[in-house]
Design an enzyme around this catalytic site. Sequence first.
Site, PDB file in Angstrom:
ATOM      1  N   LYS A   5       0.819  -1.221   0.000  1.00 22.96           N
ATOM      2  CA  LYS A   5       0.000   0.000   0.000  1.00 22.96           C
ATOM      3  C   LYS A   5       0.844   1.259   0.000  1.00 22.96           C
ATOM      4  O   LYS A   5       0.455   2.268  -0.574  1.00 22.96           O
ATOM      5  CB  LYS A   5      -0.943   0.010   1.220  1.00 22.96           C
ATOM      6  CG  LYS A   5      -2.120  -0.927   1.073  1.00 22.96           C
ATOM      7  CD  LYS A   5      -3.232  -0.532   2.035  1.00 22.96           C
ATOM      8  CE  LYS A   5      -4.450  -1.418   1.872  1.00 22.96           C
ATOM      9  NZ  LYS A   5      -5.460  -1.201   2.908  1.00 22.96           N
ATOM     10  N   LYS A  60      -5.353  -9.134  -7.512  1.00 26.21           N
ATOM     11  CA  LYS A  60      -6.514  -9.282  -6.634  1.00 26.21           C
ATOM     12  C   LYS A  60      -7.653  -8.342  -7.048  1.00 26.21           C
ATOM     13  O   LYS A  60      -7.393  -7.213  -7.443  1.00 26.21           O
ATOM     14  CB  LYS A  60      -6.046  -8.900  -5.213  1.00 26.21           C
ATOM     15  CG  LYS A  60      -6.784  -9.575  -4.108  1.00 26.21           C
ATOM     16  CD  LYS A  60      -6.204  -9.168  -2.769  1.00 26.21           C
ATOM     17  CE  LYS A  60      -6.465  -7.715  -2.460  1.00 26.21           C
ATOM     18  NZ  LYS A  60      -6.336  -7.345  -1.048  1.00 26.21           N
ATOM     19  N   LYS A 102     -10.927  -2.766  -4.336  1.00 27.49           N
ATOM     20  CA  LYS A 102     -11.725  -1.538  -4.322  1.00 27.49           C
ATOM     21  C   LYS A 102     -11.021  -0.407  -5.046  1.00 27.49           C
ATOM     22  O   LYS A 102     -11.652   0.503  -5.562  1.00 27.49           O
ATOM     23  CB  LYS A 102     -11.905  -1.072  -2.872  1.00 27.49           C
ATOM     24  CG  LYS A 102     -12.788  -1.941  -2.033  1.00 27.49           C
ATOM     25  CD  LYS A 102     -12.658  -1.523  -0.568  1.00 27.49           C
ATOM     26  CE  LYS A 102     -13.637  -2.256   0.312  1.00 27.49           C
ATOM     27  NZ  LYS A 102     -13.437  -1.953   1.732  1.00 27.49           N
TER      28      LYS A 102
HETATM   29  P1  AMP Z   1     -11.192  -4.574   3.126  1.00 23.74           P
HETATM   30  O1  AMP Z   1     -12.098  -4.045   2.106  1.00 23.74           O
HETATM   31  O2  AMP Z   1      -9.749  -4.446   2.746  1.00 23.74           O
HETATM   32  O3  AMP Z   1     -11.504  -4.094   4.499  1.00 23.74           O
HETATM   33  O4  AMP Z   1     -11.463  -6.141   3.136  1.00 23.74           O
HETATM   34  C1  AMP Z   1     -12.575  -6.718   3.775  1.00 23.74           C
HETATM   35  C2  AMP Z   1     -12.460  -8.221   3.756  1.00 23.74           C
HETATM   36  O5  AMP Z   1     -12.556  -8.705   2.414  1.00 23.74           O
HETATM   37  C3  AMP Z   1     -11.129  -8.747   4.306  1.00 23.74           C
HETATM   38  O6  AMP Z   1     -11.366  -9.904   5.080  1.00 23.74           O
HETATM   39  C4  AMP Z   1     -10.349  -9.072   3.066  1.00 23.74           C
HETATM   40  O7  AMP Z   1      -9.392 -10.071   3.296  1.00 23.74           O
HETATM   41  C5  AMP Z   1     -11.452  -9.543   2.124  1.00 23.74           C
HETATM   42  N1  AMP Z   1     -11.077  -9.363   0.713  1.00 23.74           N
HETATM   43  C6  AMP Z   1     -10.769  -8.183   0.104  1.00 23.74           C
HETATM   44  N2  AMP Z   1     -10.486  -8.377  -1.201  1.00 23.74           N
HETATM   45  C7  AMP Z   1     -10.618  -9.712  -1.435  1.00 23.74           C
HETATM   46  C8  AMP Z   1     -10.468 -10.542  -2.594  1.00 23.74           C
HETATM   47  N3  AMP Z   1     -10.138 -10.021  -3.788  1.00 23.74           N
HETATM   48  N4  AMP Z   1     -10.675 -11.872  -2.463  1.00 23.74           N
HETATM   49  C9  AMP Z   1     -11.036 -12.403  -1.258  1.00 23.74           C
HETATM   50  N5  AMP Z   1     -11.188 -11.685  -0.125  1.00 23.74           N
HETATM   51  C10 AMP Z   1     -10.992 -10.348  -0.206  1.00 23.74           C
END
Ligand code: AMP
Length: 333
Positions: A114, A198, A201
Amino acid sequence: MSKKIFSGVQPTGNLHLGNYLGAIKKFVDLQKDIKNNCIYCVVDLHAITVKQDPKFLKKNIRETTAAFLASGLDPKKSIIFNQSMVSSHAEGAWLLGCVARMGWLNRMTQFKEKAGKDKEKASVGLYIYPILMASDILLYDATHVPVGEDQKQHLELTRDIAQKFNSDFNCPNFLITPEPLIQENFSRIMSLKDGTKKMSKSDPSDQSRINLTDDKDQIVNKIKRAKTDSAQLPQNDNDIIKRPELVNLYGIFSSIQNQNLNKTINDFRGKNFSEFKNNLADILVEKIYPISNEIKKLLKDEKYIDNILKTGSIEAEKIARKKVNDIKQKIGF
Ligand code: AMP
Ligand code: TRP
């Protein structure tokens, strides 16, 4: 055995299929077992480790909460709240930050990704982000933490912090070392434009992800335009390994249908790509569109969402405050 579950999602907009399959769907499954004690947090203090526009932060907090509710989380069964309303999280992070070691943080790959090339310009918050995450988890004595695979290293750090605290202050088992709950198969949903990246967002291309707020046409078009190679659909596991985009689409299909990859391969053996994509679009519309629809409905009643967060935060604060006080006592305050 009853489990104490804690997890969080950042309110940074564009919640997508990866968040749903990697995390939120699991939150809902865990809530179904009445023996589990589930706490789910909209981690807005984590969100501000990178720049957020004050005009959109509250909207994103409500949208993430709405996504929780629309996916099936129930405030009568789980505590649903947002982190900035419970000040114990930040206080706990300071106390635990004095136990965590620089060397441990320096190993965190998510910070490196990041922060990018110019680490000097990253916020200090981004660097100490995993300590706040440890505080989130440890203040609730969570035994299990459902997360996507990218969070595994942060969970290991949380365990290290708990163990060092217990050993430094001679209080075995006072902080509970939590277990990560990571989807065994298809733990990483990849971009629809690049099977080696991956789904994220922050990807500038909206075509790279299915958002939880997409309508039917957007879902269908994104799957139609998802990158694929020109080879035939595979006969077996071995034929698929070097085809990242196909592995991802088969993974999404299998994960949504709760079936293993072999079954998906068998179901589509000998069929053509467009038939598979049509099927995939259909099941995504069936599962994701109702969520998208419900999110939009819920967002019309901001008071309702704000009330859920407020009630959840009061409940969360009671638990977290007690633990912070206990931690302070162990430290000698
Ligand atoms: P975040 O939006 O970074 O807070 O992520 C929220 C949850 O979604 C966390 O548990 C991440 O590990 C999971 N996550 C985010 N992106 C992915 C992805 N591309 N595949 C699987 N899990 C994801
Ligand atoms: N760091 C997690 C992510 O980016 C979000 C998070 C914050 C979290 N605190 C947590 C997840 C506590 C699980 C438990 O996805």
